[in-house]
Design an enzyme around this catalytic site. Structure first.
Site, PDB file in Angstrom:
ATOM      1  N   ALA A 174       2.270   1.784  -3.452  1.00 13.02           N
ATOM      2  CA  ALA A 174       1.215   2.290  -4.340  1.00 13.02           C
ATOM      3  C   ALA A 174       0.905   3.753  -4.049  1.00 13.02           C
ATOM      4  O   ALA A 174       0.672   4.549  -4.969  1.00 13.02           O
ATOM      5  CB  ALA A 174      -0.045   1.445  -4.179  1.00 13.02           C
ATOM      6  N   TYR A 175       0.915   4.112  -2.772  1.00 10.49           N
ATOM      7  CA  TYR A 175       0.635   5.499  -2.377  1.00 10.49           C
ATOM      8  C   TYR A 175       1.678   6.450  -2.962  1.00 10.49           C
ATOM      9  O   TYR A 175       1.334   7.482  -3.556  1.00 10.49           O
ATOM     10  CB  TYR A 175       0.630   5.578  -0.850  1.00 10.49           C
ATOM     11  CG  TYR A 175       0.481   6.967  -0.284  1.00 10.49           C
ATOM     12  CD1 TYR A 175      -0.698   7.688  -0.428  1.00 10.49           C
ATOM     13  CD2 TYR A 175       1.531   7.558   0.422  1.00 10.49           C
ATOM     14  CE1 TYR A 175      -0.823   8.962   0.109  1.00 10.49           C
ATOM     15  CE2 TYR A 175       1.410   8.827   0.964  1.00 10.49           C
ATOM     16  CZ  TYR A 175       0.227   9.530   0.803  1.00 10.49           C
ATOM     17  OH  TYR A 175       0.102  10.791   1.329  1.00 10.49           O
ATOM     18  N   ILE A 176       2.946   6.127  -2.809  1.00 10.37           N
ATOM     19  CA  ILE A 176       4.021   6.966  -3.337  1.00 10.37           C
ATOM     20  C   ILE A 176       3.941   7.033  -4.861  1.00 10.37           C
ATOM     21  O   ILE A 176       4.107   8.104  -5.472  1.00 10.37           O
ATOM     22  CB  ILE A 176       5.399   6.450  -2.889  1.00 10.37           C
ATOM     23  CG1 ILE A 176       5.552   6.603  -1.370  1.00 10.37           C
ATOM     24  CG2 ILE A 176       6.515   7.173  -3.624  1.00 10.37           C
ATOM     25  CD1 ILE A 176       5.513   8.037  -0.884  1.00 10.37           C
ATOM     26  N   GLN A 188       0.825  -1.206   0.000  1.00 11.52           N
ATOM     27  CA  GLN A 188       0.000   0.000   0.000  1.00 11.52           C
ATOM     28  C   GLN A 188       0.866   1.265   0.000  1.00 11.52           C
ATOM     29  O   GLN A 188       0.526   2.255  -0.654  1.00 11.52           O
ATOM     30  CB  GLN A 188      -0.940   0.006   1.205  1.00 11.52           C
ATOM     31  CG  GLN A 188      -2.067  -1.008   1.100  1.00 11.52           C
ATOM     32  CD  GLN A 188      -3.183  -0.719   2.081  1.00 11.52           C
ATOM     33  OE1 GLN A 188      -3.583   0.420   2.266  1.00 11.52           O
ATOM     34  NE2 GLN A 188      -3.704  -1.763   2.720  1.00 11.52           N
TER      35      GLN A 188
END
Length: 217
Positions: free
Chosen positions: A129-131, A126
């Site tokens: 994916a966030y970055i 996660q």
């Protein structure tokens, strides 16, 4: 000014709404959940119920009619899953930028995060994916003919505002109260400083007004 904040029920967004309202600005806080309208009104904002993941650019553009500046403060939040990191943190920003262009809104502030702009150094799926989603959102915005500013805060805390920050194109890793992030955003909006700049932010020794003024020099 009339300012639209997308993700208007977030912690930074609510504090930003209060600061801007106290300075005589009109704030349209775009929220997904109608139950959050009271929280927006309590800090002086005007709630606008709209699901960022639902409408197209035309509907969003209509919601931005008469607005002088927009702030992208939306985020999928912890535990939301990999897919929503992209549908909210990336696609939401892209959709809003398209809407701003259609509505003729030139000023666009995007809340990103330190670490964006390069591959994630460690972390779970996660976090990676966030970055990645934040990086792609930044890249999209930087390619647009808007008066954009991207703000990358360090680790966010709920401590009281200090009123003193370190704001620059590159800073060491660190933390910053959400209240100070809101204060910097408010000052960027009021002054119009730092258009076309990507800035990093952590706690420091410089008063917010002076830090934002220095960026213009």
């Amino acid at each position: 000014m009339r300012i639209a904040i997308i993700g208007g029920h977030g912690q930074i967004a609510l504090q930003l709404t209060r600061l801007l309202s106290e300075r005589g600005n009109v704030v349209q806080a775009v929220i997904r959940n109608p139950a959050h309208a009271g929280d927006v009104e309590a800090v002086g904002g005007q709630p606008v119920v709209l699901d960022l993941e639902g409408p197209g650019a035309d509907e969003l553009a209509a919601a931005l009619s008469g607005v002088d500046a927009v702030v992208f403060a939306a985020g999928a939040g912890p535990g939301s899953g990999v897919e929503r990191k992209y549908t909210v943190d990336r696609d939401g920003s892209v959709r809003l930028a398209e809407a701003a262009e259609k509505a003729g809104v030139r000023r666009f502030l995007q809340i990103s995060t330190m670490g964006a702009g390069r591959p994630a150094a460690g972390g779970d799926e996660q976090w990676v994916a966030y970055i990645d989603a934040k990086t792609q959102a930044e890249n999209d915005l930087r390619a647009r003919d808007l008066e954009w500013t991207i703000l990358r805060p360090g680790r966010l805390t709920n401590e009281s505002a200090t009123g003193k920050v370190l704001l620059a194109e590159s800073v060491a890793a660190g933390s910053v109260p959400r209240a100070d992030v809101a204060a910097v955003l408010a000052e960027l909006l009021i002054t119009g400083n730092a258009a076309g700049r990507v800035l990093e932010l952590i706690s420091g020794d410089t008063p917010v007004e002076a830090a934002v003024a220095a960026i213009a020099d």
